[in-house]
Design a protein around this motif. Structure first.
Motif, mmCIF file in Angstrom:
data_model
loop_
_atom_site.group_PDB
_atom_site.id
_atom_site.type_symbol
_atom_site.label_atom_id
_atom_site.label_comp_id
_atom_site.label_asym_id
_atom_site.label_seq_id
_atom_site.Cartn_x
_atom_site.Cartn_y
_atom_site.Cartn_z
ATOM 1 N N GLU A 87 92.869 67.099 8.902
ATOM 2 C CA GLU A 87 94.318 67.329 8.888
ATOM 3 C C GLU A 87 94.947 66.925 10.225
ATOM 4 O O GLU A 87 96.028 66.333 10.258
ATOM 5 N N ARG A 101 97.887 64.034 10.740
ATOM 6 C CA ARG A 101 99.182 64.304 11.372
ATOM 7 C C ARG A 101 99.419 63.384 12.573
ATOM 8 O O ARG A 101 100.541 62.933 12.792
ATOM 9 N N GLU A 124 102.931 70.158 14.144
ATOM 10 C CA GLU A 124 103.369 70.505 12.789
ATOM 11 C C GLU A 124 104.877 70.442 12.646
ATOM 12 O O GLU A 124 105.402 70.190 11.556
ATOM 13 N N THR A 145 105.622 66.679 12.032
ATOM 14 C CA THR A 145 104.985 65.984 10.912
ATOM 15 C C THR A 145 104.934 66.914 9.701
ATOM 16 O O THR A 145 105.011 68.132 9.829
ATOM 17 N N LEU A 159 102.701 66.903 5.897
ATOM 18 C CA LEU A 159 101.737 66.221 5.056
ATOM 19 C C LEU A 159 102.170 66.200 3.599
ATOM 20 O O LEU A 159 101.596 65.496 2.793
#
Length: 213
Positions: A149, A153, A204, A207, A209
């Motif tokens: 992850e 990112r 986070e 970005t 997901l």
């Protein structure tokens, strides 16, 4: 033949006779000298007899200061030598007495009670809460879906993790990408190259997901 004329005769002068100076001799003085010479042996004999007589005893002379000082120094040196010799003998006697003395035996006492040995307890393993960078921190060498992850990112941030891999391994390229992201966006709460809470929140927030789903 003519005869030569007679030479001129000198003028008549009175005839000089030698003069004899007679000095009267003092016969009295010579006789007196002879008498003195006759009396000399008797006087010499008297003198020799007087010189051979026993001389009176010489009284004892008092000692001078220098002689007394030498005597005092010699006495002090002798006393010091005697003291040193006596001390050496005393020390030798003590050492011999200590060597020949029987060994000291301590009094018999009951053995002290033995205390139980302390039990060693294993210290608890560090948990994620003790990590200074916060729980869920990812470091170089970690693997798993959390690393994957993170890689996905970082690929969404321009020029931070260009052509990076999503293999799920926290390798050197991922460490350099995390450090570059921290430097460019002024993140100082985590260690350089470590994905901690501060770096996680910043990444986070920039970005998502779920956009490509």
């Amino acid at each position: 033949m003519p005869t030569p004329p007679d030479p001129e005769r000198p003028h008549p002068r009175p005839v000089l006779e030698p003069v004899r100076v007679l000095r009267p001799r003092r016969l009295d003085g010579l006789a007196e000298l002879m008498r003195e010479m006759d009396s000399v042996p008797a006087r010499a004999a008297d003198t020799d007899e007087a010189e051979t007589q026993e001389l009176p005893p010489v009284p004892p002379q008092p000692r001078t200061t220098s002689a007394l000082r030498r005597t005092a120094v010699a006495g002090a040196v002798a006393a010091a030598a005697l003291l040193g010799f006596g001390g050496a003998l005393l020390l030798t006697g003590r050492q011999q007495a200590a060597a020949t003395a029987p060994p000291h035996r301590p009094a018999t006492t009951a053995p002290p009670a033995t205390s139980p040995a302390p039990t060693l307890t294993a210290s608890p393993a560090p948990t994620a809460a003790t990590d200074p960078d916060g729980p869920g921190t990812l470091r170089p060498g970690d693997t798993g879906p959390g690393v994957t992850e993170l890689q996905e990112r970082l690929l969404r941030i321009p020029d931070v993790y260009r052509d990076g891999s999503t293999s799920g391994t926290y390798d050197a390229d991922l460490t350099a990408a995390v450090a570059r992201f921290q430097l460019w966006y002024g993140i100082s709460g985590d260690e350089t190259g470590v994905y901690g809470d501060d770096t996680r929140r910043a990444l986070e927030s920039r970005t998502s997901l779920g956009d490509d789903s």
